[in-house]
Write a protein that holds these residues in place. Structure first.
Motif, PDB file in Angstrom:
ATOM      1  N   GLU A 114       0.806  -1.220   0.000  1.00 43.08           N
ATOM      2  CA  GLU A 114       0.000   0.000   0.000  1.00 43.08           C
ATOM      3  C   GLU A 114       0.841   1.272   0.000  1.00 43.08           C
ATOM      4  O   GLU A 114       0.304   2.371  -0.025  1.00 43.08           O
ATOM      5  CB  GLU A 114      -0.931   0.019   1.222  1.00 43.08           C
ATOM      6  CG  GLU A 114      -1.966  -1.089   1.235  1.00 43.08           C
ATOM      7  CD  GLU A 114      -1.407  -2.407   1.761  1.00 43.08           C
ATOM      8  OE1 GLU A 114      -0.316  -2.423   2.379  1.00 43.08           O
ATOM      9  OE2 GLU A 114      -2.046  -3.439   1.530  1.00 43.08           O
ATOM     10  N   LYS A 116       2.833   4.412  -1.132  1.00 45.92           N
ATOM     11  CA  LYS A 116       2.746   5.274  -2.319  1.00 45.92           C
ATOM     12  C   LYS A 116       4.090   5.258  -3.049  1.00 45.92           C
ATOM     13  O   LYS A 116       5.148   5.165  -2.437  1.00 45.92           O
ATOM     14  CB  LYS A 116       2.394   6.706  -1.925  1.00 45.92           C
ATOM     15  CG  LYS A 116       1.100   6.835  -1.159  1.00 45.92           C
ATOM     16  CD  LYS A 116      -0.061   6.774  -2.089  1.00 45.92           C
ATOM     17  CE  LYS A 116      -1.330   7.073  -1.295  1.00 45.92           C
ATOM     18  NZ  LYS A 116      -2.449   6.365  -1.757  1.00 45.92           N
ATOM     19  N   TYR A 117       4.022   5.401  -4.339  1.00 46.60           N
ATOM     20  CA  TYR A 117       5.225   5.402  -5.172  1.00 46.60           C
ATOM     21  C   TYR A 117       6.152   6.547  -4.770  1.00 46.60           C
ATOM     22  O   TYR A 117       7.369   6.407  -4.757  1.00 46.60           O
ATOM     23  CB  TYR A 117       4.811   5.518  -6.643  1.00 46.60           C
ATOM     24  CG  TYR A 117       5.959   5.476  -7.619  1.00 46.60           C
ATOM     25  CD1 TYR A 117       6.630   4.286  -7.864  1.00 46.60           C
ATOM     26  CD2 TYR A 117       6.376   6.616  -8.290  1.00 46.60           C
ATOM     27  CE1 TYR A 117       7.677   4.237  -8.758  1.00 46.60           C
ATOM     28  CE2 TYR A 117       7.425   6.574  -9.179  1.00 46.60           C
ATOM     29  CZ  TYR A 117       8.070   5.381  -9.414  1.00 46.60           C
ATOM     30  OH  TYR A 117       9.112   5.342 -10.292  1.00 46.60           O
ATOM     31  N   LYS A 118       5.582   7.692  -4.428  1.00 55.83           N
ATOM     32  CA  LYS A 118       6.374   8.864  -4.032  1.00 55.83           C
ATOM     33  C   LYS A 118       7.204   8.559  -2.787  1.00 55.83           C
ATOM     34  O   LYS A 118       8.388   8.914  -2.722  1.00 55.83           O
ATOM     35  CB  LYS A 118       5.437  10.050  -3.767  1.00 55.83           C
ATOM     36  CG  LYS A 118       6.154  11.298  -3.349  1.00 55.83           C
ATOM     37  CD  LYS A 118       5.172  12.413  -3.066  1.00 55.83           C
ATOM     38  CE  LYS A 118       5.926  13.627  -2.557  1.00 55.83           C
ATOM     39  NZ  LYS A 118       5.048  14.674  -2.107  1.00 55.83           N
TER      40      LYS A 118
END
Length: 143
Positions: A114, A116-118
């Motif tokens: 879960e 986030k890519y950031k």
């Protein structure tokens, strides 16, 4: 395809078809090719004698315990079991690796699905900015 006009008895204008195929030339060609390949195959294997040194097991330096960076869903970063921040991450990694040329050691990064890519890329960029280029990515369930 062969056809036969007329014949003994019956109507003279009937055409009778025969479906006989002469496979004798085909078998002759296959047998000749088989003989050619049987003669040519031993010539295609060329053997060269090499004098190779005896095999030795590679000498490996003492294996250090790998360092795992874990990124959790809420953005927290853990180095093994110790929580750290994005700013302190490079120094904490060097401390965990024992100092010295810590940038030459391999570091493993794993994240919960879960994340986030950031958040993930912040960790990767921070490691790269500080000279850690041997970063391995782990794909395993860490929940």
């Amino acid at each position: 395809m062969a056809a036969k006009l007329g014949g003994s008895g019956g109507d003279k204008h009937t055409i009778e078809q025969t479906a006989d195929i002469n496979i004798t030339p085909f078998i002759d060609i296959l047998l000749v090719l088989m003989i050619i390949f049987m003669v040519a195959a031993p010539m295609a294997t060329v053997s060269i004698k090499l004098d190779l040194p005896p095999a030795q097991a590679p000498t490996t330096p003492s294996e250090k315990e790998p360092v795992y960076i874990t990124i959790q869903e809420n953005g927290q970063i853990f180095l093994a079991d110790k929580q750290t921040s994005i700013d302190n991450l490079p120094t904490d990694v060097c401390t965990a690796l024992g100092g010295g040329a810590c940038q030459e050691e391999r570091v493993f990064v794993r994240a919960q699905p879960e994340v986030k890519y950031k958040q993930f890329m912040e960790v990767m960029n921070k490691m790269q900015e500080n000279g850690f280029f041997k970063v391995g990515l782990l794909n395993e369930d860490i929940s």
